[in-house]
Motif scaffolding. Sequence first.
Motif, PDB file in Angstrom:
ATOM      1  N   GLU A   1       6.655   0.386   2.794  1.00 57.80           N
ATOM      2  CA  GLU A   1       5.267  -0.432   3.004  1.00 57.80           C
ATOM      3  C   GLU A   1       4.401   0.037   2.078  1.00 57.80           C
ATOM      4  O   GLU A   1       3.043  -0.476   1.942  1.00 57.80           O
ATOM      5  CB  GLU A   1       4.862   0.023   4.508  1.00 57.80           C
ATOM      6  CG  GLU A   1       5.807  -0.355   5.658  1.00 57.80           C
ATOM      7  CD  GLU A   1       5.427   0.157   6.858  1.00 57.80           C
ATOM      8  OE1 GLU A   1       4.210   0.708   7.015  1.00 57.80           O
ATOM      9  OE2 GLU A   1       6.169   0.023   8.014  1.00 57.80           O
ATOM     10  N   ASP A   2       4.362   1.033   1.233  1.00 58.66           N
ATOM     11  CA  ASP A   2       3.169   1.348   0.363  1.00 58.66           C
ATOM     12  C   ASP A   2       3.013   0.279  -0.745  1.00 58.66           C
ATOM     13  O   ASP A   2       3.983  -0.050  -1.331  1.00 58.66           O
ATOM     14  CB  ASP A   2       3.498   2.679  -0.502  1.00 58.66           C
ATOM     15  CG  ASP A   2       2.132   3.253  -0.674  1.00 58.66           C
ATOM     16  OD1 ASP A   2       1.571   2.881  -1.751  1.00 58.66           O
ATOM     17  OD2 ASP A   2       2.243   4.414  -0.626  1.00 58.66           O
ATOM     18  N   SER A   3       1.811  -0.388  -0.623  1.00 61.70           N
ATOM     19  CA  SER A   3       1.527  -1.315  -1.753  1.00 61.70           C
ATOM     20  C   SER A   3       1.465  -0.968  -3.212  1.00 61.70           C
ATOM     21  O   SER A   3       1.466  -1.928  -4.129  1.00 61.70           O
ATOM     22  CB  SER A   3       0.185  -2.112  -1.441  1.00 61.70           C
ATOM     23  OG  SER A   3      -0.748  -0.915  -1.352  1.00 61.70           O
ATOM     24  N   ARG A   4       1.532   0.445  -3.387  1.00 63.56           N
ATOM     25  CA  ARG A   4       1.508   0.805  -4.737  1.00 63.56           C
ATOM     26  C   ARG A   4       3.027   0.564  -5.406  1.00 63.56           C
ATOM     27  O   ARG A   4       3.252   0.560  -6.886  1.00 63.56           O
ATOM     28  CB  ARG A   4       1.334   2.377  -5.040  1.00 63.56           C
ATOM     29  CG  ARG A   4      -0.186   2.463  -4.551  1.00 63.56           C
ATOM     30  CD  ARG A   4      -0.298   4.079  -4.399  1.00 63.56           C
ATOM     31  NE  ARG A   4       0.512   4.607  -3.456  1.00 63.56           N
ATOM     32  CZ  ARG A   4       0.679   6.094  -3.109  1.00 63.56           C
ATOM     33  NH1 ARG A   4       0.124   6.834  -4.096  1.00 63.56           N
ATOM     34  NH2 ARG A   4       1.645   6.510  -2.320  1.00 63.56           N
ATOM     35  N   PHE A   5       4.156   0.550  -4.610  1.00 64.62           N
ATOM     36  CA  PHE A   5       5.367   0.551  -5.074  1.00 64.62           C
ATOM     37  C   PHE A   5       6.122  -1.001  -4.747  1.00 64.62           C
ATOM     38  O   PHE A   5       5.778  -1.760  -3.649  1.00 64.62           O
ATOM     39  CB  PHE A   5       6.354   1.408  -4.422  1.00 64.62           C
ATOM     40  CG  PHE A   5       5.681   2.744  -4.459  1.00 64.62           C
ATOM     41  CD1 PHE A   5       5.928   3.655  -5.623  1.00 64.62           C
ATOM     42  CD2 PHE A   5       5.279   3.333  -3.356  1.00 64.62           C
ATOM     43  CE1 PHE A   5       5.322   4.698  -5.749  1.00 64.62           C
ATOM     44  CE2 PHE A   5       4.988   4.785  -3.347  1.00 64.62           C
ATOM     45  CZ  PHE A   5       4.920   5.290  -4.705  1.00 64.62           C
ATOM     46  N   LYS A   6       6.821  -1.533  -5.792  1.00 67.96           N
ATOM     47  CA  LYS A   6       7.520  -2.706  -5.474  1.00 67.96           C
ATOM     48  C   LYS A   6       8.559  -2.441  -4.390  1.00 67.96           C
ATOM     49  O   LYS A   6       9.023  -1.406  -4.327  1.00 67.96           O
ATOM     50  CB  LYS A   6       8.358  -3.145  -6.914  1.00 67.96           C
ATOM     51  CG  LYS A   6       8.993  -4.241  -7.050  1.00 67.96           C
ATOM     52  CD  LYS A   6       9.829  -4.676  -8.011  1.00 67.96           C
ATOM     53  CE  LYS A   6      10.607  -5.845  -7.913  1.00 67.96           C
ATOM     54  NZ  LYS A   6      11.467  -6.110  -9.283  1.00 67.96           N
TER      55      LYS A   6
ATOM     56  N   PRO B   1      11.610  -1.764  -2.506  1.00 66.63           N
ATOM     57  CA  PRO B   1      12.626  -1.183  -3.274  1.00 66.63           C
ATOM     58  C   PRO B   1      14.057  -1.737  -2.808  1.00 66.63           C
ATOM     59  O   PRO B   1      14.952  -1.669  -3.486  1.00 66.63           O
ATOM     60  CB  PRO B   1      12.846   0.182  -2.644  1.00 66.63           C
ATOM     61  CG  PRO B   1      12.028   0.150  -1.515  1.00 66.63           C
ATOM     62  CD  PRO B   1      11.065  -1.175  -1.271  1.00 66.63           C
ATOM     63  N   CYS B   2      14.149  -2.747  -1.962  1.00 68.12           N
ATOM     64  CA  CYS B   2      15.397  -3.418  -1.509  1.00 68.12           C
ATOM     65  C   CYS B   2      15.450  -4.866  -2.117  1.00 68.12           C
ATOM     66  O   CYS B   2      14.465  -5.637  -2.095  1.00 68.12           O
ATOM     67  CB  CYS B   2      15.554  -3.329  -0.130  1.00 68.12           C
ATOM     68  SG  CYS B   2      15.727  -1.636   0.690  1.00 68.12           S
ATOM     69  N   SER B   3      16.644  -5.293  -2.411  1.00 66.30           N
ATOM     70  CA  SER B   3      16.749  -6.620  -2.746  1.00 66.30           C
ATOM     71  C   SER B   3      16.640  -7.559  -2.004  1.00 66.30           C
ATOM     72  O   SER B   3      16.358  -8.718  -1.948  1.00 66.30           O
ATOM     73  CB  SER B   3      17.976  -6.893  -3.828  1.00 66.30           C
ATOM     74  OG  SER B   3      19.101  -6.668  -3.093  1.00 66.30           O
ATOM     75  N   VAL B   4      16.951  -7.409  -0.603  1.00 64.38           N
ATOM     76  CA  VAL B   4      16.944  -8.203   0.557  1.00 64.38           C
ATOM     77  C   VAL B   4      15.445  -7.764   1.453  1.00 64.38           C
ATOM     78  O   VAL B   4      15.362  -6.730   1.897  1.00 64.38           O
ATOM     79  CB  VAL B   4      18.263  -7.941   1.466  1.00 64.38           C
ATOM     80  CG1 VAL B   4      18.100  -8.908   2.758  1.00 64.38           C
ATOM     81  CG2 VAL B   4      19.344  -8.359   0.619  1.00 64.38           C
ATOM     82  N   PRO B   5      14.796  -8.767   1.730  1.00 57.30           N
ATOM     83  CA  PRO B   5      13.746  -8.489   2.374  1.00 57.30           C
ATOM     84  C   PRO B   5      13.793  -7.970   3.737  1.00 57.30           C
ATOM     85  O   PRO B   5      14.911  -8.557   4.405  1.00 57.30           O
ATOM     86  CB  PRO B   5      12.990  -9.900   2.369  1.00 57.30           C
ATOM     87  CG  PRO B   5      13.281 -10.537   1.028  1.00 57.30           C
ATOM     88  CD  PRO B   5      14.733 -10.044   0.989  1.00 57.30           C
ATOM     89  N   GLY B   6      13.113  -7.053   4.102  1.00 62.64           N
ATOM     90  CA  GLY B   6      13.321  -6.877   5.703  1.00 62.64           C
ATOM     91  C   GLY B   6      14.364  -5.620   5.976  1.00 62.64           C
ATOM     92  O   GLY B   6      14.687  -5.344   7.215  1.00 62.64           O
ATOM     93  N   THR B   7      15.033  -5.253   4.832  1.00 62.90           N
ATOM     94  CA  THR B   7      16.204  -4.235   5.021  1.00 62.90           C
ATOM     95  C   THR B   7      15.811  -2.716   4.543  1.00 62.90           C
ATOM     96  O   THR B   7      16.654  -1.852   4.805  1.00 62.90           O
ATOM     97  CB  THR B   7      17.233  -4.772   4.436  1.00 62.90           C
ATOM     98  OG1 THR B   7      16.856  -4.645   2.724  1.00 62.90           O
ATOM     99  CG2 THR B   7      17.786  -6.019   4.357  1.00 62.90           C
ATOM    100  N   CYS B   8      14.614  -2.303   4.154  1.00 59.47           N
ATOM    101  CA  CYS B   8      14.150  -0.961   3.837  1.00 59.47           C
ATOM    102  C   CYS B   8      13.935  -0.345   5.137  1.00 59.47           C
ATOM    103  O   CYS B   8      13.059  -0.508   6.139  1.00 59.47           O
ATOM    104  CB  CYS B   8      12.941  -1.314   2.970  1.00 59.47           C
ATOM    105  SG  CYS B   8      12.221   0.543   2.321  1.00 59.47           S
ATOM    106  N   ILE B   9      14.437   0.929   5.238  1.00 60.27           N
ATOM    107  CA  ILE B   9      14.063   1.828   6.260  1.00 60.27           C
ATOM    108  C   ILE B   9      13.911   3.076   5.573  1.00 60.27           C
ATOM    109  O   ILE B   9      14.536   3.868   4.789  1.00 60.27           O
ATOM    110  CB  ILE B   9      15.409   1.903   7.136  1.00 60.27           C
ATOM    111  CG1 ILE B   9      15.973   0.811   7.965  1.00 60.27           C
ATOM    112  CG2 ILE B   9      15.165   3.211   8.181  1.00 60.27           C
ATOM    113  CD1 ILE B   9      17.351   0.899   8.264  1.00 60.27           C
ATOM    114  N   ASN B  10      12.338   3.493   6.088  1.00 59.82           N
ATOM    115  CA  ASN B  10      11.709   4.749   5.416  1.00 59.82           C
ATOM    116  C   ASN B  10      12.675   6.068   6.235  1.00 59.82           C
ATOM    117  O   ASN B  10      13.047   5.951   7.170  1.00 59.82           O
ATOM    118  CB  ASN B  10      10.259   4.743   5.781  1.00 59.82           C
ATOM    119  CG  ASN B  10       9.469   5.893   5.055  1.00 59.82           C
ATOM    120  OD1 ASN B  10       9.757   5.914   4.005  1.00 59.82           O
ATOM    121  ND2 ASN B  10       8.975   6.785   5.925  1.00 59.82           N
ATOM    122  N   THR B  11      12.889   6.937   5.289  1.00 56.97           N
ATOM    123  CA  THR B  11      13.408   8.233   5.638  1.00 56.97           C
ATOM    124  C   THR B  11      12.504   9.599   5.061  1.00 56.97           C
ATOM    125  O   THR B  11      11.679   9.025   3.995  1.00 56.97           O
ATOM    126  CB  THR B  11      14.833   8.448   5.068  1.00 56.97           C
ATOM    127  OG1 THR B  11      15.058   8.281   3.668  1.00 56.97           O
ATOM    128  CG2 THR B  11      15.617   7.224   5.505  1.00 56.97           C
TER     129      THR B  11
END
Length: 356
Positions: free
Chosen positions: A299-304, A306-316
Amino acid sequence: MAVLIASAWPAAASTTTAAAQPAAACQRRCGDVDIPYPFGIGRGCYLYTGEGDVTFGLTCNRTADGSYRPFCWEYEVLDVSLRRGQARVRNDINRWCYNATTRSMDAESTWWWDVSDSWFHVSDEGNRLVVVGCNSLAYVTSVNETEYMTGCMATCPSVGRLENGSCSGMGCCEAAIPRGINSYVVGFEEKFNTTSGAVGRCSYAVVVEAASFEFRTTYVTTGDFVESTGGKVPLVLDWVVGKKTCREARRNATGYMCVSRDSECVDSRNGPGYLCNCSAGFEGNPYLLDGCQDINECEDSRFKYPCSVPGTCINTPGGFRCSCPDKTTGNAYFGTCEAKKSQLGVHIAIGTPYAL
């Protein structure tokens, strides 16, 4: 000259513990400069390292233009970097000028720079000795002139050979400084000087942040080096929070400074001493309890994203993972997510040729 509040602390305060933390009400900004712990303003707001300390105790002074600026001793602090273990301060430009009345250079002066009673070192990677002028040889040496000496000579064969941005000897030269120094003397060689017939009547020498210095021909032709900079330029200082190696520091749990759970120790490259950094995937202040916080890469706007498919990133904690949604399969990081084929559909497709 700014007065270090640190000098008022009793000797007993020099013992730090892992639980010791600055007061919540501490001032953390002076003018437009952030002041992160272990630096601070006022008692209980900075790391106190002992009698004569001039490292982490700052003052917030009102300057001639009415603004407020942080100072460490008499040096104005421009900014502090926790991750790099550096502080940038303003350093005086040293000037040596031709006197038309006496037809000679003004009496030679030497300029001292000394933070030997602190946990600072002059950064050899971030700074250079710069000499500006014509027929000018200047040098940086140790106080006793036996430990080290480095310098260079700037010449001016003709005005036409001076070039903006070039500091390779024509009107400007630069030299590396030794590693690990915390005091030095700047001086000009009397045998070389600016004369009334040369371009410009003044020579200049200063240890300056390499990244912030760019030679301008007017520094020589009109002598506006001091005027255009206010007589001061940035200087980079390296600092440490302990004078032991990481391995040694970890043995003393009551004084170990890397107190945040998600932090790590980094040995200083300037000799014995260490710094603390937040671990990979975390950011904040490693010198504060729970000071290193997880970076949400999803969610951090400073970073692109990270996943090629939207909505698939899970923060750990300390990272992230790309996971295809339910009922899909594939590679959400590099490729695509596709719907899973029905096992029943596969069975029917295989069995059809044999059906009666």
